[in-house]
Design an enzyme around this catalytic site. Structure first.
Site, short mmCIF file in Angstrom:
data_model
loop_
_atom_site.label_atom_id
_atom_site.label_comp_id
_atom_site.label_asym_id
_atom_site.label_seq_id
_atom_site.Cartn_x
_atom_site.Cartn_y
_atom_site.Cartn_z
N ASP A 1 1.69 4.59 0.62
CA ASP A 1 1.16 5.59 1.69
C ASP A 1 1.65 6.69 1.14
O ASP A 1 2.70 7.12 0.81
CB ASP A 1 1.78 5.43 2.89
CG ASP A 1 1.24 6.27 4.15
OD1 ASP A 1 0.04 6.16 4.11
OD2 ASP A 1 1.93 7.12 4.67
N HIS B 1 -8.87 3.57 8.71
CA HIS B 1 -8.16 4.00 9.77
C HIS B 1 -8.11 5.34 9.78
O HIS B 1 -8.05 6.30 10.71
CB HIS B 1 -6.94 3.49 9.99
CG HIS B 1 -6.04 3.97 9.00
ND1 HIS B 1 -6.03 3.37 7.36
CD2 HIS B 1 -4.95 4.69 9.18
CE1 HIS B 1 -5.08 4.21 6.92
NE2 HIS B 1 -4.48 4.99 7.54
N ARG C 1 -8.50 10.57 14.94
CA ARG C 1 -8.80 9.25 14.31
C ARG C 1 -8.99 8.19 15.25
O ARG C 1 -9.36 7.03 14.84
CB ARG C 1 -7.72 9.39 13.23
CG ARG C 1 -8.07 10.12 12.21
CD ARG C 1 -6.94 10.09 11.17
NE ARG C 1 -5.46 10.45 11.75
CZ ARG C 1 -4.14 10.45 11.12
NH1 ARG C 1 -4.03 9.98 10.11
NH2 ARG C 1 -3.15 10.85 11.62
N GLU D 1 -2.64 5.01 -2.43
CA GLU D 1 -3.36 5.58 -1.50
C GLU D 1 -3.43 7.22 -1.67
O GLU D 1 -2.48 7.87 -1.15
CB GLU D 1 -2.75 5.45 0.15
CG GLU D 1 -3.81 5.91 1.24
CD GLU D 1 -3.10 7.10 1.81
OE1 GLU D 1 -4.14 7.80 2.57
OE2 GLU D 1 -2.18 7.42 1.69
N ARG E 1 0.82 -1.11 0.07
CA ARG E 1 -0.04 0.04 0.12
C ARG E 1 0.96 1.26 -0.03
O ARG E 1 1.76 1.27 0.99
CB ARG E 1 -0.89 -0.09 1.12
CG ARG E 1 -1.63 1.00 1.68
CD ARG E 1 -2.51 1.17 2.88
NE ARG E 1 -2.98 2.24 3.23
CZ ARG E 1 -2.59 3.40 3.56
NH1 ARG E 1 -1.37 3.52 3.90
NH2 ARG E 1 -3.16 4.57 4.15
C1 GLC Z 1 -1.53 8.14 5.15
C2 GLC Z 1 -2.27 7.28 6.33
C3 GLC Z 1 -2.54 7.97 7.47
C4 GLC Z 1 -1.20 8.77 7.60
C5 GLC Z 1 -0.44 9.41 6.43
C6 GLC Z 1 0.81 9.68 6.89
O1 GLC Z 1 -2.33 8.95 4.40
O2 GLC Z 1 -3.24 6.62 5.79
O3 GLC Z 1 -3.08 7.24 8.48
O4 GLC Z 1 -1.31 9.87 8.88
O5 GLC Z 1 -0.42 8.74 5.46
O6 GLC Z 1 1.86 8.68 6.82
C1 GLC Z 2 -4.91 13.94 3.65
C2 GLC Z 2 -4.00 12.96 2.86
C3 GLC Z 2 -4.04 11.66 2.98
C4 GLC Z 2 -3.85 11.32 4.54
C5 GLC Z 2 -4.74 11.90 5.33
C6 GLC Z 2 -4.54 11.58 6.97
O1 GLC Z 2 -6.19 13.45 3.30
O2 GLC Z 2 -4.10 13.25 1.55
O3 GLC Z 2 -3.02 11.15 2.25
O4 GLC Z 2 -4.25 10.00 4.88
O5 GLC Z 2 -4.86 13.31 5.10
O6 GLC Z 2 -5.68 12.35 7.66
#
Ligand code: GLC
Ligand code: GLC
Length: 643
Positions: free
Chosen positions: A286, A392, A517, A328, A284
């Protein structure tokens, strides 16, 4: 310059000095073949990013050696898996696929405990398991593990690397593909690279974006958005140790990696292949939208971010081709689509469907959902969406304002309404949620809450109101029916299958209370599983309803490798789509977003073709004579023609 010729020359030179002495003879042939196939593509990508540097060839040569070494270390079992996946490249489109995402500690305590829970996963029908980041990370707040201090070491609170490998094996035997996070936009500030940078090491300082003063950061800042404005304004943090400003898109302790430096690409490729060799089948990606920064832009979704991801994918296809990428990208819908390609990310979260499902539950009007999905489902047939209702993270309202505008909906105002609705501030709302990342400058925010609480179950239970409870259950089942049938991998968020309600205990925890969250990151205890087995509880109704739908999905190939066409219905409360095969088989899904009974005419949906249709979910049969269909509150029908 003739890139084709240069690529050929480079490969010849690299092969000349490539050390394959430790690789088994039979693997060498295959490896070299894959290298020949993929190198031209990798060369062009890396040349476009790093070709202007005098040391380009050095890094190119060294990354190919990294691929060879990683392939040498790859187990026989995984090499067999590589071949199996290459023979069945669309495995993720199968109707048997069902995903689940969970935190190891919340779901099972630790990795050993998770092994014991495999029977539960199998019983639920899970074939794809995303374990939230389980790597070594800072104590206290680590952004739920998304601040990685060592990609090669399992967080000791969860077990060790042996436990993880053994789990991956057992999961594979149970027919479950392991999915791990590839957190490659940033490391934690405790990663050895960051520690070296803090200590003033010049090479490692170049792994990050570090600045003596705010002059350049301020120039970037003019175009950047803020992801977590509730904890820190702006995108840069002061680091006392190095006396520098560091680029930190997320938390202060998450340092963005500097991909203008080819050493970073090479080092991260090595880490990626380490994860691949643990036995995961999908990574995934990130926060992939943020990996390339370009002055004067918002530093998201840059062209070179795409090139980097394609280059990483090339590396995988050479050294560990069983592994696919999942994007993502929680960004504008048009940008989300750009990551989806068999050479970039074969899989992608579908954040637009997710957000619009919640939108439509609030408005009871499906126009925006229908309009938006027309475009979304036109992705490459080699790829697949990962459809989810909750995860999450928070819910951000990432729909396309232009599409909304055409329907008379003003984007900004509507987002405000949705935030009010889901934080329960809007009168008459059924939802119980928490505002997240409120931005004091522009009033923006996002929403947190468990699926069941946002869908109304918490309010129903607290007010002891059976109608509200029944509506909530029906909503939960309806929205899951959509992700189970619309095409792609349905991804459950662990605990949602048990209708878990918000958990407010994070407010008492200093390392969590600033991050809402956690309200939907909830322990899945034996007690809650037992509750879902207790007759007549809402949890039981959700669990059994879901089980029924999952079982039906797995029995019909129309839920798997088939096309998706979004249909327009004559009733704004109804969302409808069809799944179809080239052989003319069809399934029509009709979903009501209303708590009132609804009627639709069959002419609209192509159900008036003189055939008999029957619902896979009930014993309802639509005869050729009937020209309308009645739906109960939040009812879903999966109509097929009898063979
Ligand atoms: C992604 C994750 C999120 C995290 C962010 C920074 O969006 O899903 O939980 O805070 O990346 O790694
Ligand atoms: C924003 C970012 C995403 C992250 C999220 C975390 O939406 O685009 O990557 O997971 O913030 O809150």
């Amino acid at each position: 310059m003739n890139l084709e010729l240069e690529s050929k020359r480079s490969l010849e030179r690299i092969l000349h000095s490539l050390d394959l002495s430790k690789m088994a003879k039979r693997d060498q042939k295959l490896f070299i073949r894959r290298l020949h196939e993929k190198f031209p593509q990798l060369f062009v990508l890396l040349f476009e990013i790093y070709g202007h540097r005098y040391d380009f060839f050095f890094y190119l040569q060294s990354v190919i050696q990294t691929l060879a070494d990683a392939h040498t270390k790859r187990s026989r079992k995984l090499k067999d898996k590589d071949q199996a996946r290459l023979n069945d490249p669309h495995w993720y489109q199968h109707e048997n696929m069902l995903g689940m995402a969970c935190y190891v500690d919340l779901f099972a305590g630790d990795l050993k405990g998770l092994k014991d829970k495999i029977p539960y996963l199998v019983e639920t029908g899970v074939t794809y398991l995303h374990l939230m980041p389980l790597y070594d990370s800072p104590k206290g707040d680590s952004d739920g593990g998304y601040a990685v201090s060592n990609y090669r070491q399992v967080n000791t609170t969860l077990g060790n690397n042996k436990d993880l490998e053994s789990l991956a094996n057992t999961l594979a035997e149970a027919g479950i593909s392991l999915v791990l996070d590839f957190v490659f936009n940033h490391t934690s500030d405790e990663h050895p690279w960051a520690l070296a940078a803090k200590a003033g090491d010049i090479d490692y300082s170049e792994y990050y974006y570090m600045f003596d003063d705010k002059h350049i950061p301020d120039q970037y800042e003019q175009h950047l958005r803020e992801i977590f404005p509730q904890i820190r304004r702006g995108n840069f943090s002061w680091d006392d140790d190095s006396s520098k400003w560091v680029w930190t898109t997320f938390n202060n302790f998450q340092w963005d990696l500097n991909y203008t430096n080819p050493a970073v690409f090479n080092a991260i490729t090595d880490e990626m292949l380490y994860l691949a060799n643990l036995g995961c089948e999908a990574l995934r990606l990130d926060a992939l939208a943020f990996i390339w920064k370009e002055m004067g832009t918002n530093c998201e979704n840059q062209d070179k971010a795409h090139k980097l991801i394609q280059a990483f994918n090339c590396c995988l296809q050479i050294a560990a081709p069983a592994v696919v990428f999942k994007s993502e990208a929680i960004v504008h819908p048009d940008e989300v689509l750009k990551y989806i390609d068999k050479d970039e990310c074969q899989l992608s979260y579908n954040p637009l469907l997710m957000a619009l499902i919640w939108n439509t539950l609030a408005t009871r009007n499906t126009h925006l959902l229908t309009e938006s999905m027309h475009k979304s489902f036109a992705i490459s047939p080699d790829c697949a969406w990962v459809n989810y209702v909750r995860c999450h993270d928070d819910i951000g309202w990432t729909f396309d304002d232009a599409v909304a505008q055409n329907l008379g909906v003003k984007g900004q105002d509507h987002r405000q309404f949705l935030n009010q609705f889901y934080t329960g501030r809007f009168e008459g709302s059924f939802a119980t949620g928490v505002a997240f990342a409120e931005n004091p400058s522009n009033g923006d925010c996002r929403v947190c809450g468990s699926l069941a609480s946002l869908a109304g179950l918490e309010q129903g239970i607290n007010t002891d109101n059976d109608t509200l409870i029944n509506h909530a259950i029906a909503r939960i089942l309806m929205v899951h029916s959509i992700i189970l049938s619309i095409g792609g991998i349905p991804l459950l968020y662990s605990g949602d299958e048990l209708a878990l309600l918000n958990d407010y205990s994070y407010e008492q925890d200093d390392s969590k209370k600033h991050d809402g969250r956690w309200v939907h990151r909830i322990p899945v205890t034996d007690a809650v599983i037992a509750q879902s087995n207790t007759l007549n509880t809402p949890q039981h109704q959700v669990t059994t309803g879901l089980q029924q739908r999952i079982a039906i999905r797995k029995q019909h190939s129309l839920f798997g490798q088939a096309g998706t066409r979004i249909l327009n219905s004559d009733n704004p409360a109804i969302f409808a789509f069809e799944r179809y095969t080239d052989e003319g088989k069809k399934l029509i899904a009709i979903c009501s977003f209303s708590e009132h009974r609804q009627v639709i005419s069959s002419t609209y949906l192509g159900l008036d073709n003189g055939q008999v249709w029957h619902d896979l979910l009930t014993d309802f049969v639509k005869t050729s004579a009937a020209n309308s269909i009645n739906l109960q509150p939040y009812q879903v029908m999966w109509l097929t023609q009898l063979d």
